[in-house]
Design an enzyme around this catalytic site. Structure first.
Site, PDB file in Angstrom:
ATOM      1  N   GLY A  88     -19.828  31.891 -52.365  1.00 22.21           N
ATOM      2  CA  GLY A  88     -18.462  31.539 -52.376  1.00 22.21           C
ATOM      3  C   GLY A  88     -18.043  30.263 -52.646  1.00 22.21           C
ATOM      4  O   GLY A  88     -18.647  29.549 -52.729  1.00 22.21           O
ATOM      5  N   SER A 191     -20.685  31.663 -46.909  1.00 23.40           N
ATOM      6  CA  SER A 191     -19.634  32.538 -47.412  1.00 23.40           C
ATOM      7  C   SER A 191     -20.274  33.980 -48.016  1.00 23.40           C
ATOM      8  O   SER A 191     -20.659  34.566 -47.197  1.00 23.40           O
ATOM      9  CB  SER A 191     -19.157  31.709 -48.582  1.00 23.40           C
ATOM     10  OG  SER A 191     -17.791  31.957 -49.046  1.00 23.40           O
ATOM     11  N   TYR A 192     -19.945  33.848 -49.298  1.00 18.30           N
ATOM     12  CA  TYR A 192     -20.604  35.288 -49.928  1.00 18.30           C
ATOM     13  C   TYR A 192     -22.115  35.350 -49.822  1.00 18.30           C
ATOM     14  O   TYR A 192     -22.667  36.500 -50.180  1.00 18.30           O
ATOM     15  CB  TYR A 192     -19.908  35.456 -51.152  1.00 18.30           C
ATOM     16  CG  TYR A 192     -20.296  37.031 -51.961  1.00 18.30           C
ATOM     17  CD1 TYR A 192     -19.240  37.815 -51.354  1.00 18.30           C
ATOM     18  CD2 TYR A 192     -21.064  37.645 -52.357  1.00 18.30           C
ATOM     19  CE1 TYR A 192     -19.325  39.170 -51.751  1.00 18.30           C
ATOM     20  CE2 TYR A 192     -21.434  38.751 -52.724  1.00 18.30           C
ATOM     21  CZ  TYR A 192     -20.393  39.694 -52.330  1.00 18.30           C
ATOM     22  OH  TYR A 192     -20.530  41.047 -52.813  1.00 18.30           O
ATOM     23  N   ASP A 426     -12.155  27.865 -39.397  1.00 17.42           N
ATOM     24  CA  ASP A 426     -12.260  28.449 -40.970  1.00 17.42           C
ATOM     25  C   ASP A 426     -11.334  29.806 -40.735  1.00 17.42           C
ATOM     26  O   ASP A 426     -11.787  30.586 -39.948  1.00 17.42           O
ATOM     27  CB  ASP A 426     -13.785  28.740 -41.373  1.00 17.42           C
ATOM     28  CG  ASP A 426     -13.731  29.794 -42.820  1.00 17.42           C
ATOM     29  OD1 ASP A 426     -12.723  29.667 -43.276  1.00 17.42           O
ATOM     30  OD2 ASP A 426     -14.730  30.498 -42.688  1.00 17.42           O
ATOM     31  N   HIS A 479     -15.040  26.070 -43.525  1.00 17.00           N
ATOM     32  CA  HIS A 479     -15.717  26.986 -43.981  1.00 17.00           C
ATOM     33  C   HIS A 479     -17.049  26.451 -44.652  1.00 17.00           C
ATOM     34  O   HIS A 479     -18.102  27.129 -44.273  1.00 17.00           O
ATOM     35  CB  HIS A 479     -14.894  27.435 -45.142  1.00 17.00           C
ATOM     36  CG  HIS A 479     -15.656  28.790 -45.859  1.00 17.00           C
ATOM     37  ND1 HIS A 479     -15.683  30.006 -45.196  1.00 17.00           N
ATOM     38  CD2 HIS A 479     -16.067  28.972 -47.258  1.00 17.00           C
ATOM     39  CE1 HIS A 479     -16.193  30.891 -46.086  1.00 17.00           C
ATOM     40  NE2 HIS A 479     -16.410  30.167 -47.383  1.00 17.00           N
TER      41      HIS A 479
END
Length: 502
Positions: A88, A191-192, A426, A479
């Site tokens: 992501g 993230s993803y 985040d 993040h």
């Protein structure tokens, strides 16, 4: 004595020859056509060899995945090989060059001083290539510099992405770089990548179980601020916002009561109204780091040091040990439309927000460098009609494997090492959800919650479980942890890879 001396000299000469041949085979096995000899924007000497190019994983469709491989600056023949997958931010479709350019790659990128000129590259003292060989992979096809000649390949999902990446590794990449096959191998991402990493790890383990060749020396995996489970992730934001002082006690108690502790799917109109109030309060914050501004108009990014609109104390929030500053972020809202990843089609940021830019994410430096013809030629990338974007709307992505918790349970139960880390500021994938799902595995705590240190300062907190599972927070990071806290990120990364106590 002379005979003994001659014999010792013979054995010594033989040993030297063996070491020389070993070194020769190690340095010469990599494909010469993939070697990077220069990089536009960089005027120094590369501290290690770099390779890049395409691996065709489907000849019939012309499906090609692009990689950039950085050899370790320390001891390439023994240091781990680490695959990096960005995923992501928060949703699939983003290039792993995000990690290369802005996080832990070998360079810090300095924005061009004049329009049309290239960014300047400076060596990154906190690059993860200081202690490991690292592969940055654009996956799936359609993301970053990876592509397919068959547009149907841009309709993909969790299962196909894991399978394609396994094919990239097993049948292609290690064939081109066989000298690294015996190195410890780790899969990492953020993230993803919280979906990409455990699903790929499971494919690798299945391949090992059935005896697929070559056999990868797989040791474990690492996930940062990773999407994992729509219930845990979806329920994480409201408690996070309350704990960070972003919403009042009354607002939190109202949401908790009306939603009955279920924040990811409103159970009644009163719950929806409570969540809407929370959304309104936090909507102007930077969802990827609540300490940093999220610029909503381009002119706001040109704030000078003495500008009264931004107090000096606020400007210092984004300062790090990085020689060059954290990228400025704009065009976004904090609340991701209350859309944790669920089953079915996962909208890209462009599809979700109906605009070209990912919310609160700056990508101008990477975009200008990676779309330069000279750079493309230097890194052996396809040119012409392929435009690099940080995140693409080209793919149609299906999330079909629901929660990643069973994958983590299976992998760790079998003894594979896992480091699950979170930047604690985040708000897109809050640490509150990650801490909760790691605890939900029910493993015995072996290393009770405690601070960990970098440069003699508290860098975050950690808790260690049996089955080689570690949960870690990084204090003050957003993040993309290495972007905000590069020194601390290299510290936990190098210690964990070495099997040391963080």
């Amino acid at each position: 004595m002379s005979g003994k001396f001659s014999m010792e000299r013979f054995f010594f000469s033989t040993l030297l020859l063996a070491l020389f041949l070993c070194l020769l085979s190690f340095t010469e096995a990599a494909p010469k056509h993939a070697l990077i000899t220069h990089l536009p924007g960089f005027n120094g000497t590369l501290p290690s060899k770099h390779y890049s190019g395409y691996v065709t994983i489907d000849e019939k469709h012309g499906k090609n995945l692009f990689y950039y491989f950085v050899i370790s600056e320390r001891k390439p023949s023994a240091d781990p090989v680490v695959l990096w997958l960005n995923g992501g931010p928060a949703k699939p479709g983003c290039s792993s060059f995000d990690g290369f350019v802005y996080e832990h790659g070998p360079f810090n990128f300095q924005a061009a001083k004049t329009r049309g000129s290239l960014p300047q590259l400076h060596l990154n003292p906190y690059s993860w290539s200081k202690v490991s060989n690292i592969i940055y992979l654009d996956s799936p096809a359609g993301v970053g510099l990876s592509y397919s000649k068959n547009p149907d390949d841009y309709k993909t999902g969790d299962i196909k992405t894991a399978s394609d990446t396994h094919t990239f590794l097993l049948k292609k990449w290690f064939e081109q770089y066989p000298e690294f096959l015996s190195n410890p191998f780790y899969i990492s991402g953020e993230s993803y990548g919280g979906v990409y990493v455990p699903t790929l790890a499971s494919e690798v383990v299945k391949g090992i179980d059935v005896g697929l060749k070559p056999v990868l020396n797989f040791k474990g995996y690492m996930v940062g601020n990773g999407v994992t489970d729509y219930i845990f992730d979806g329920n994480a934001l409201v408690p996070f916002a309350h704990g960070m002082g972003l919403i009042s006690d009354d607002m939190f108690q109202d949401a908790n009561t009306t939603c009955q502790g279920n924040f990811w799917a409103p159970v009644n109109p009163a719950c929806r109204e409570s969540l809407d109030k929370v959304a309104e309060i936090i909507t102007c914050l930077n969802m990827f780091d609540i300490l940093e501004p999220c610029y909503h108009r381009p002119e706001e990014r040109k704030i000078e040091t003495g500008d009264i609109r931004l107090p000096s104390s606020f400007r210092k929030l984004g300062e790090t040990d990085r020689p060059l500053p954290v990228r400025k972020r704009m065009l976004g809202h904090a609340w991701p439309r209350r859309a944790p990843v669920r089953d079915g089609i996962v909208p890209t940021w462009q599809q979700l927000l109906n605009r070209e830019n990912v919310s609160c994410t700056g990508d101008e430096v990477a975009t200008s460098w990676l779309n330069n013809d000279a750079v493309r030629k230097a890194i052996h990338s396809r040119q012409g009609n392929l435009t690099w974007e940080l995140c693409t709307e080209k793919i149609l992505y299906h999330h079909e494997l629901r929660s990643m918790i069973p994958y983590h349970k299976n992998l760790t139960a079998r003894g594979y090492r896992a480091l699950i880390y979170s930047g604690d500021h985040d708000m897109s994938v809050p640490f509150t959800g990650t801490q909760a799902w790691t605890r939900s595995l029910g493993y015995k705590i072996l290393d009770e919650w405690r601070p960990w240190f970098s440069n003699d300062l508290v860098a975050g907190f950690t808790q260690g479980y049996d089955h080689n599972l570690t949960f870690l927070t990084i204090k003050g990071a957003g993040h993309t942890v290495p972007e905000y806290k590069p020194r601390e990120a290299l510290a936990f990364y190098s210690r964990w890879l070495a099997g040391e106590n963080i």
